[in-house]
Design a protein around this motif. Structure first.
Motif, PDB file in Angstrom:
ATOM      1  N   MET A   1       0.843  -1.195   0.000  1.00  0.00           N
ATOM      2  CA  MET A   1       0.000   0.000   0.000  1.00  0.00           C
ATOM      3  C   MET A   1       0.876   1.242   0.000  1.00  0.00           C
ATOM      4  SD  MET A   1      -2.942   1.274   2.721  1.00  0.00           S
ATOM      5  CE  MET A   1      -1.796   1.750   4.011  1.00  0.00           C
ATOM      6  N   LYS A   2       0.525   2.211  -0.828  1.00  0.00           N
ATOM      7  CA  LYS A   2       1.240   3.485  -0.878  1.00  0.00           C
ATOM      8  C   LYS A   2       0.270   4.589  -0.457  1.00  0.00           C
ATOM      9  CE  LYS A   2       3.986   4.397  -4.378  1.00  0.00           C
ATOM     10  NZ  LYS A   2       4.450   4.814  -5.734  1.00  0.00           N
ATOM     11  N   PHE A   3       0.728   5.444   0.459  1.00  0.00           N
ATOM     12  CA  PHE A   3      -0.168   6.510   0.913  1.00  0.00           C
ATOM     13  C   PHE A   3       0.573   7.835   1.021  1.00  0.00           C
ATOM     14  CE2 PHE A   3       1.488   4.500   4.749  1.00  0.00           C
ATOM     15  CZ  PHE A   3       1.855   5.574   5.547  1.00  0.00           C
ATOM     16  N   MET A   4      -0.207   8.906   0.971  1.00  0.00           N
ATOM     17  CA  MET A   4       0.324  10.261   1.096  1.00  0.00           C
ATOM     18  C   MET A   4      -0.203  10.914   2.365  1.00  0.00           C
ATOM     19  SD  MET A   4      -0.372  13.631  -1.278  1.00  0.00           S
ATOM     20  CE  MET A   4       0.755  13.210  -2.593  1.00  0.00           C
ATOM     21  N   HIS A   5       0.673  11.640   3.057  1.00  0.00           N
ATOM     22  CA  HIS A   5       0.287  12.431   4.233  1.00  0.00           C
ATOM     23  C   HIS A   5       0.404  13.899   3.860  1.00  0.00           C
ATOM     24  CE1 HIS A   5       2.021  14.495   8.011  1.00  0.00           C
ATOM     25  NE2 HIS A   5       0.708  14.577   8.063  1.00  0.00           N
ATOM     26  N   LEU A   6      -0.695  14.626   4.014  1.00  0.00           N
ATOM     27  CA  LEU A   6      -0.749  16.053   3.698  1.00  0.00           C
ATOM     28  C   LEU A   6      -1.352  16.784   4.886  1.00  0.00           C
ATOM     29  CD1 LEU A   6      -0.743  18.504   1.691  1.00  0.00           C
ATOM     30  CD2 LEU A   6      -2.992  17.710   0.944  1.00  0.00           C
ATOM     31  N   ALA A   7      -0.761  17.907   5.271  1.00  0.00           N
ATOM     32  CA  ALA A   7      -1.294  18.658   6.413  1.00  0.00           C
ATOM     33  C   ALA A   7      -1.033  20.148   6.250  1.00  0.00           C
ATOM     34  CB  ALA A   7      -0.651  18.175   7.717  1.00  0.00           C
ATOM     35  N   ASP A   8      -1.821  20.941   6.973  1.00  0.00           N
ATOM     36  CA  ASP A   8      -1.602  22.383   7.095  1.00  0.00           C
ATOM     37  C   ASP A   8      -1.579  23.099   5.745  1.00  0.00           C
ATOM     38  OD1 ASP A   8      -1.143  22.798  10.081  1.00  0.00           O
ATOM     39  OD2 ASP A   8       0.243  21.174   9.637  1.00  0.00           O
ATOM     40  N   ASP A  42      -1.881  16.474  -7.691  1.00  0.00           N
ATOM     41  CA  ASP A  42      -1.182  16.001  -8.891  1.00  0.00           C
ATOM     42  C   ASP A  42      -0.185  14.906  -8.532  1.00  0.00           C
ATOM     43  OD1 ASP A  42      -2.530  17.873 -10.428  1.00  0.00           O
ATOM     44  OD2 ASP A  42      -0.855  19.291 -10.517  1.00  0.00           O
ATOM     45  N   THR A  43       0.555  15.121  -7.451  1.00  0.00           N
ATOM     46  CA  THR A  43       1.554  14.139  -7.021  1.00  0.00           C
ATOM     47  C   THR A  43       0.905  12.824  -6.614  1.00  0.00           C
ATOM     48  OG1 THR A  43       3.016  15.908  -6.247  1.00  0.00           O
ATOM     49  CG2 THR A  43       3.424  13.709  -5.376  1.00  0.00           C
ATOM     50  N   ALA A  44      -0.195  12.910  -5.879  1.00  0.00           N
ATOM     51  CA  ALA A  44      -0.905  11.694  -5.464  1.00  0.00           C
ATOM     52  C   ALA A  44      -1.357  10.889  -6.684  1.00  0.00           C
ATOM     53  CB  ALA A  44      -2.102  12.061  -4.597  1.00  0.00           C
ATOM     54  N   LEU A  45      -1.859  11.582  -7.693  1.00  0.00           N
ATOM     55  CA  LEU A  45      -2.307  10.905  -8.910  1.00  0.00           C
ATOM     56  C   LEU A  45      -1.127  10.329  -9.685  1.00  0.00           C
ATOM     57  CD1 LEU A  45      -5.017  13.499 -10.001  1.00  0.00           C
ATOM     58  CD2 LEU A  45      -5.442  11.185  -9.154  1.00  0.00           C
ATOM     59  N   ASP A  46      -0.058  11.105  -9.797  1.00  0.00           N
ATOM     60  CA  ASP A  46       1.132  10.632 -10.524  1.00  0.00           C
ATOM     61  C   ASP A  46       1.749   9.415  -9.848  1.00  0.00           C
ATOM     62  OD1 ASP A  46       0.817  12.685 -12.332  1.00  0.00           O
ATOM     63  OD2 ASP A  46       2.351  13.983 -11.421  1.00  0.00           O
ATOM     64  N   VAL A  76     -10.400  17.129  -4.341  1.00  0.00           N
ATOM     65  CA  VAL A  76     -10.593  15.798  -3.746  1.00  0.00           C
ATOM     66  C   VAL A  76     -11.318  14.873  -4.724  1.00  0.00           C
ATOM     67  CG1 VAL A  76     -11.802  14.535  -1.915  1.00  0.00           C
ATOM     68  CG2 VAL A  76     -10.502  16.590  -1.369  1.00  0.00           C
ATOM     69  N   LYS A  77     -12.235  15.428  -5.500  1.00  0.00           N
ATOM     70  CA  LYS A  77     -12.964  14.625  -6.491  1.00  0.00           C
ATOM     71  C   LYS A  77     -12.020  14.025  -7.525  1.00  0.00           C
ATOM     72  CE  LYS A  77     -17.108  14.739  -9.413  1.00  0.00           C
ATOM     73  NZ  LYS A  77     -16.518  14.104 -10.607  1.00  0.00           N
ATOM     74  N   ARG A  78     -10.941  14.720  -7.833  1.00  0.00           N
ATOM     75  CA  ARG A  78      -9.952  14.165  -8.749  1.00  0.00           C
ATOM     76  C   ARG A  78      -9.374  12.860  -8.205  1.00  0.00           C
ATOM     77  NH1 ARG A  78      -5.499  18.383  -9.301  1.00  0.00           N
ATOM     78  NH2 ARG A  78      -4.691  16.869 -10.818  1.00  0.00           N
ATOM     79  N   LEU A  79      -9.263  12.777  -6.866  1.00  0.00           N
ATOM     80  CA  LEU A  79      -8.767  11.555  -6.231  1.00  0.00           C
ATOM     81  C   LEU A  79      -9.842  10.479  -6.173  1.00  0.00           C
ATOM     82  CD1 LEU A  79      -6.891  13.194  -3.206  1.00  0.00           C
ATOM     83  CD2 LEU A  79      -5.858  12.309  -5.307  1.00  0.00           C
TER      84      LEU A  79
END
Length: 231
Positions: A1-8, A42-46, A76-79
């Protein structure tokens, strides 16, 4: 599993301290939070991540503009259109009433603990890898109770704890980094099976490991973007 953490992300930040700049420069700066958020998506999608974790203070205040909320929904809808799970919590800046927010209406979006109670949700990736995310959202500017003690013991799934916390404030409000790390150390989870992800306001970047629990921390002054894998 690959995940992204985004904050602030602090969408709608007024940047009042920079209002002395020429109007065109100031407007470019005001647009920077949305541009940065778009680059994160964009990065999450790439990177074809399975999960995006948003650890608080997506908006700069409890009064985000309709335009900013609609922007957030579009991104968020893009994700979610790509069946990427998004799990979000509210922080000490954007402690909105969820009933008054414009939130994505899809099973691929989850706001954890909207009543300031620790909530646990189970998910699966497209490849059927099971995982659990536990966290809570602010409903006040300050939380003065020990929330990390309310996090449940993990089950069999790979488990992620998501929270937004403060760093050693003089008036005693908020959780300190030291306390969080101590709590992680005493939790003694199974190696490689549990991660605590935390956006910590008031400090710069922290990355530490205690008893195989990773603490990924982001500064409120430097929006955080990290990609990790369970492998």
């Amino acid at each position: 599993m690959k995940f992204m953490h985004l904050a602030d992300a602090h969408l709608d930040s007024p940047f009042q301290g920079l209002s002395f700049l020429p109007s065109n420069e100031f407007n470019n700066i005001k647009q920077s939070t949305q541009k940065s958020f778009t680059k994160a998506i964009d990065t999450a999608l790439d990177q074809k991540v399975d999960l995006v974790l948003i650890a608080g203070d997506t908006f700069d205040s409890v009064h985000p503009s309709p335009q900013s909320q609609l922007f957030f929904n579009r991104e968020v809808k893009r994700l979610t259109d790509q069946e990427i799970q998004v799990v979000m919590i509210l922080g000490n800046h954007d402690y909105l009433n969820p009933d008054e927010m414009i939130l994505p209406q899809t099973s691929y979006f989850k706001l954890l603990g909207p009543d300031e109670q620790v909530e646990t949700a189970d998910f699966k990736t497209k490849s059927e890898f099971p995982y659990t995310v536990t966290g809570f959202s602010y409903q006040h500017n300050h939380i003065e109770v020990d929330k990390i003690s309310e996090f449940p013991k993990r089950g069999d799934n790979f488990t992620i704890g998501l929270m937004h916390a403060g760093f050693k404030m003089r008036n005693g409000r908020g959780s300190t980094v030291r306390r969080i790390l101590q709590d992680c150390q005493t939790a003694s989870p199974s190696p490689g099976r549990e991660i605590l992800i935390c956006s910590i306001f008031g400090i710069r970047t922290v990355y530490s490991t205690y008893s195989s629990v990773s603490l990924l921390a982001a500064s409120a002054s430097i929006p955080a973007l990290r990609i990790a894998s369970t492998a």
